[in-house]
Design a protein around this motif. Sequence first.
Motif, PDB file in Angstrom:
ATOM      1  N   HIS A  66       0.826  -1.201   0.000  1.00 45.04           N
ATOM      2  CA  HIS A  66       0.000   0.000   0.000  1.00 45.04           C
ATOM      3  C   HIS A  66       0.862   1.254   0.000  1.00 45.04           C
ATOM      4  CE1 HIS A  66       0.506  -0.571   4.426  1.00 45.04           C
ATOM      5  NE2 HIS A  66       0.503   0.760   4.440  1.00 45.04           N
ATOM      6  N   VAL A  67       0.228   2.345  -0.352  1.00 44.32           N
ATOM      7  CA  VAL A  67       0.917   3.615  -0.592  1.00 44.32           C
ATOM      8  C   VAL A  67       1.735   4.034   0.623  1.00 44.32           C
ATOM      9  CG1 VAL A  67       0.597   6.071  -1.088  1.00 44.32           C
ATOM     10  CG2 VAL A  67      -0.809   4.353  -2.261  1.00 44.32           C
ATOM     11  N   LYS A  81       3.390   4.542  -4.758  1.00 43.32           N
ATOM     12  CA  LYS A  81       2.889   5.921  -4.710  1.00 43.32           C
ATOM     13  C   LYS A  81       1.392   5.899  -5.016  1.00 43.32           C
ATOM     14  CE  LYS A  81       5.887   7.237  -7.860  1.00 43.32           C
ATOM     15  NZ  LYS A  81       6.833   6.119  -7.961  1.00 43.32           N
ATOM     16  N   THR A  82       0.752   7.054  -4.822  1.00 41.84           N
ATOM     17  CA  THR A  82      -0.688   7.135  -5.061  1.00 41.84           C
ATOM     18  C   THR A  82      -1.045   6.736  -6.484  1.00 41.84           C
ATOM     19  OG1 THR A  82      -0.859   8.926  -3.426  1.00 41.84           O
ATOM     20  CG2 THR A  82      -2.686   8.671  -4.984  1.00 41.84           C
ATOM     21  N   SER A  83      -0.174   7.067  -7.445  1.00 42.38           N
ATOM     22  CA  SER A  83      -0.442   6.740  -8.851  1.00 42.38           C
ATOM     23  C   SER A  83      -0.388   5.238  -9.132  1.00 42.38           C
ATOM     24  CB  SER A  83       0.558   7.464  -9.749  1.00 42.38           C
ATOM     25  OG  SER A  83       1.885   7.091  -9.403  1.00 42.38           O
ATOM     26  N   VAL A  97      -1.921   2.951  -7.186  1.00 42.19           N
ATOM     27  CA  VAL A  97      -3.100   2.302  -6.614  1.00 42.19           C
ATOM     28  C   VAL A  97      -3.909   1.590  -7.706  1.00 42.19           C
ATOM     29  CG1 VAL A  97      -5.310   2.690  -5.428  1.00 42.19           C
ATOM     30  CG2 VAL A  97      -3.249   3.893  -4.675  1.00 42.19           C
ATOM     31  N   LYS A 146      -4.528   1.847  -1.101  1.00 38.04           N
ATOM     32  CA  LYS A 146      -4.219   3.141  -0.455  1.00 38.04           C
ATOM     33  C   LYS A 146      -3.687   2.940   0.944  1.00 38.04           C
ATOM     34  CE  LYS A 146      -7.647   5.874  -2.993  1.00 38.04           C
ATOM     35  NZ  LYS A 146      -8.810   6.775  -2.899  1.00 38.04           N
TER      36      LYS A 146
END
Length: 325
Positions: free
Chosen positions: A193-194, A273-275, A277, A325
Amino acid sequence: AIIGFMDEETLFEQIKTQVQTNVLGGAVSFHLILDGSDKDQTVQPGKTIRGSIDYKNPGTDSVEGVSFTLHLSSNASVPIAWDKANLSDGVHSNNQVVWNKKTTPALEKIDPGKEGVIDFTLPLHESISEGSSDVFTVSVSMDVEKIGSITSTRTIEATPIQLAIASNVSLSAYALYFAEDGTPLGSGDVPPHVGASTSYRIIWDLKNSLHDLGTVEVSTILPQDVAWTDLSGKDIGILSYNPTTRQVRWQISKLPNDIKNAQAWFNVTVTPKTSDVGTFMKLTNQLSLEATDLTTKTQTNSSLPLITTELPLDTAVSGKSVVTK
């Protein structure tokens, strides 16, 4: 032919005999072609050899009763999967295939200027077992019953072709988080996860049989967001990582054929990273293998696709491979 005694320039004849022979305007010309060539070749295990016998009557007389015999010879069992061979109605017996006027009506009589082709396939076994030969010879002979008005059996042979089978080297590559017995090989959160780091183990399995290998090299490039952890191991050779080029290399100067399996492994870490997910993260890029068969002197070059966090071989993390996330 005359036999006699010579006295300076004088021959004293003792016996004389003669025979008469017919000079014909030519017979059937033919060629054996394997995979597009009439030269000696090196082939891979499991390959289907595509062969043909092309023939033509270039003479002025008809040729009757033609038969072709394909011979496969070696000092051990020939590694052909005969049950999968396509022999164009040829009759197979032991390591021979025969085409004649019964199997191929066009061979009953070949008029001047006429030509034809007999196609066949010879599938090799996927692996060469003990007792099978890694080198064998393929040849073709032609028998003719009659040329023009002359009835006289003649046998003509084409130049044989030698086939050498290369060593059966293969590579598999995969990632795991848990070993088969449940022992953790990686660390961190699963699913990844992020903002959190998760490490995985990359495993390279090299398999070989038949011949010794030389100058073996397996390599890949780590993606920019993948970190090398300095946790690694190998059965043989040198495993290295170049932080500048981000290349991982496993080099073996010589792999004897009595080592059927060799393995190298290393751990890598990703921090999503968030990108990322909802995706599988890349752990390595495409993998390449280079090796030289020290018997046939041929080189093997192959590649495997990139490895991600999907981990299809790790059932313990099934459904826990996509970044969250």
